[in-house]
Design an enzyme around this catalytic site. Sequence first.
Site, PDB file in Angstrom:
ATOM      1  N   CYS A  78       0.871  -1.178   0.000  1.00 16.08           N
ATOM      2  CA  CYS A  78       0.000   0.000   0.000  1.00 16.08           C
ATOM      3  C   CYS A  78       0.901   1.219   0.000  1.00 16.08           C
ATOM      4  O   CYS A  78       1.636   1.447   0.979  1.00 16.08           O
ATOM      5  CB  CYS A  78      -0.906  -0.014   1.229  1.00 16.08           C
ATOM      6  SG  CYS A  78      -2.026   1.390   1.213  1.00 16.08           S
ATOM      7  N   GLY A  79       0.855   1.989  -1.084  1.00 18.00           N
ATOM      8  CA  GLY A  79       1.762   3.139  -1.226  1.00 18.00           C
ATOM      9  C   GLY A  79       1.432   4.250  -0.253  1.00 18.00           C
ATOM     10  O   GLY A  79       2.303   4.730   0.476  1.00 18.00           O
ATOM     11  N   HIS A  80       0.158   4.656  -0.228  1.00 17.17           N
ATOM     12  CA  HIS A  80      -0.193   5.744   0.698  1.00 17.17           C
ATOM     13  C   HIS A  80       0.025   5.268   2.130  1.00 17.17           C
ATOM     14  O   HIS A  80       0.443   6.039   2.994  1.00 17.17           O
ATOM     15  CB  HIS A  80      -1.645   6.203   0.479  1.00 17.17           C
ATOM     16  CG  HIS A  80      -2.628   5.551   1.382  1.00 17.17           C
ATOM     17  ND1 HIS A  80      -3.308   4.394   1.061  1.00 17.17           N
ATOM     18  CD2 HIS A  80      -3.013   5.856   2.651  1.00 17.17           C
ATOM     19  CE1 HIS A  80      -4.079   4.042   2.074  1.00 17.17           C
ATOM     20  NE2 HIS A  80      -3.926   4.910   3.046  1.00 17.17           N
ATOM     21  N   CYS A 218      -3.248   6.821  -5.007  1.00 19.34           N
ATOM     22  CA  CYS A 218      -2.980   5.382  -4.874  1.00 19.34           C
ATOM     23  C   CYS A 218      -1.544   5.060  -5.313  1.00 19.34           C
ATOM     24  O   CYS A 218      -1.235   5.063  -6.513  1.00 19.34           O
ATOM     25  CB  CYS A 218      -3.985   4.552  -5.672  1.00 19.34           C
ATOM     26  SG  CYS A 218      -3.902   2.808  -5.252  1.00 19.34           S
ATOM     27  N   GLY A 219      -0.725   4.751  -4.329  1.00 16.99           N
ATOM     28  CA  GLY A 219       0.691   4.481  -4.622  1.00 16.99           C
ATOM     29  C   GLY A 219       0.898   3.255  -5.489  1.00 16.99           C
ATOM     30  O   GLY A 219       1.687   3.281  -6.446  1.00 16.99           O
ATOM     31  N   THR A 220       0.171   2.180  -5.189  1.00 20.18           N
ATOM     32  CA  THR A 220       0.336   0.979  -6.013  1.00 20.18           C
ATOM     33  C   THR A 220      -0.343   1.176  -7.369  1.00 20.18           C
ATOM     34  O   THR A 220       0.116   0.655  -8.388  1.00 20.18           O
ATOM     35  CB  THR A 220      -0.207  -0.269  -5.283  1.00 20.18           C
ATOM     36  OG1 THR A 220      -1.539  -0.007  -4.823  1.00 20.18           O
ATOM     37  CG2 THR A 220       0.663  -0.645  -4.103  1.00 20.18           C
TER      38      THR A 220
HETATM   39  O1  PYC Z   1      -1.790   3.773  -2.004  1.00 23.45           O
HETATM   40  O2  PYC Z   1      -1.288   1.780  -2.761  1.00 23.45           O
HETATM   41  C1  PYC Z   1      -2.067   2.573  -2.247  1.00 23.45           C
HETATM   42  C2  PYC Z   1      -3.417   2.101  -1.860  1.00 23.45           C
HETATM   43  C3  PYC Z   1      -3.949   0.858  -2.073  1.00 23.45           C
HETATM   44  C4  PYC Z   1      -5.226   0.882  -1.537  1.00 23.45           C
HETATM   45  C5  PYC Z   1      -5.448   2.126  -1.009  1.00 23.45           C
HETATM   46  N1  PYC Z   1      -4.319   2.855  -1.212  1.00 23.45           N
END
Ligand code: PYC
Length: 313
Positions: A78-80, A218-220
């Site tokens: 999870c990036g964030h 969303c980081g991913t």
């Molecule tokens: O930031 O990767 C992310 C992420 C995945 C689900 C919610 N945020």
Amino acid sequence: MFSPLRRLSVIDSHTGGEPTRVIPGGMRAVDLELYRRAILCEPRGHEVIVGALLEEPEDKECVARATFFNNAGLLGMCGHGMIGVLATLQHLGRIAPGVHRVETPVGVVTATLHDDGRVSVRNVVAYRKASGVAAGKVTGDVAWGGNWFYLVADHGLLLTPENLPQLTQASLEIREQIRSAGYPEVDHIELFGPAHGPANHSRNFVLCPGGEYDRSPCGTGTSAKLACLAADGKLAPGEIWRQESVIGSVFEGLYETVEGGIVPTITGRAFVVAETVLLFGEDDPFARGIAFAAIGDEAGEGFTKEGTERHRG
Ligand code: PYC
């Protein structure tokens, strides 16, 4: 029913508006499923929160092992959330600005905490699995960025906060269709449109597995986007991509090329917003969260003595 009263310390932050609830200790990942919804969801939280359980890492070069989870289950990466974990570890005085390694279920991630509070997450390898895949009326790419995404541009919807109900409904339908089209692993849907900020390259709307939308870019999901841009030759290694979310928050991304894909680096900032002690009362019918009201007592297994006693008055 729970017996006796249990307490669990958590620290809340948000990254580009998307909340993260970090459990800095006191629980084991093996017991997470019993308590996942109690920790995140109503009445102690809400469906949008992503949890991050921190444990001792197996790899002693890492500062922690992080297991991310949400209202639907576990997340690969999870990036964030990773940006929130770094901000939280700094808040707790466990780390200072510099480079830190964090173990996740999908691999070790390197995260740099900058002096100004921003965090750059060097993610796991991302790649595009398939391009030009039709799902109902739309066509898009299937890509891995630490979670599985179906990335769509030809949806015909405006990516605005006013349009969130329509975006959510359309994404839920697209998710059914892409899964039936032979990609059952896809659990995130990412819709793209023009950026609103002149400095940004693109805006997205991301539907998360539990039906909520990501307030951050969303980081991913941005990692999956970078993998597609790289595969199409539309972004060079090291070039900056500014991805804007549906609420206007921004992550900066860039990538390096490796065997089998790319390694994305995503930069953003998290803000710690609360230090909380969750209470799970012995006679509270919703001690396990609303979905667990009918489930019997497991006597608080999963909480270690240290974590549950730390804040006992
Ligand atoms: O930031 O990767 C992310 C992420 C995945 C689900 C919610 N945020």
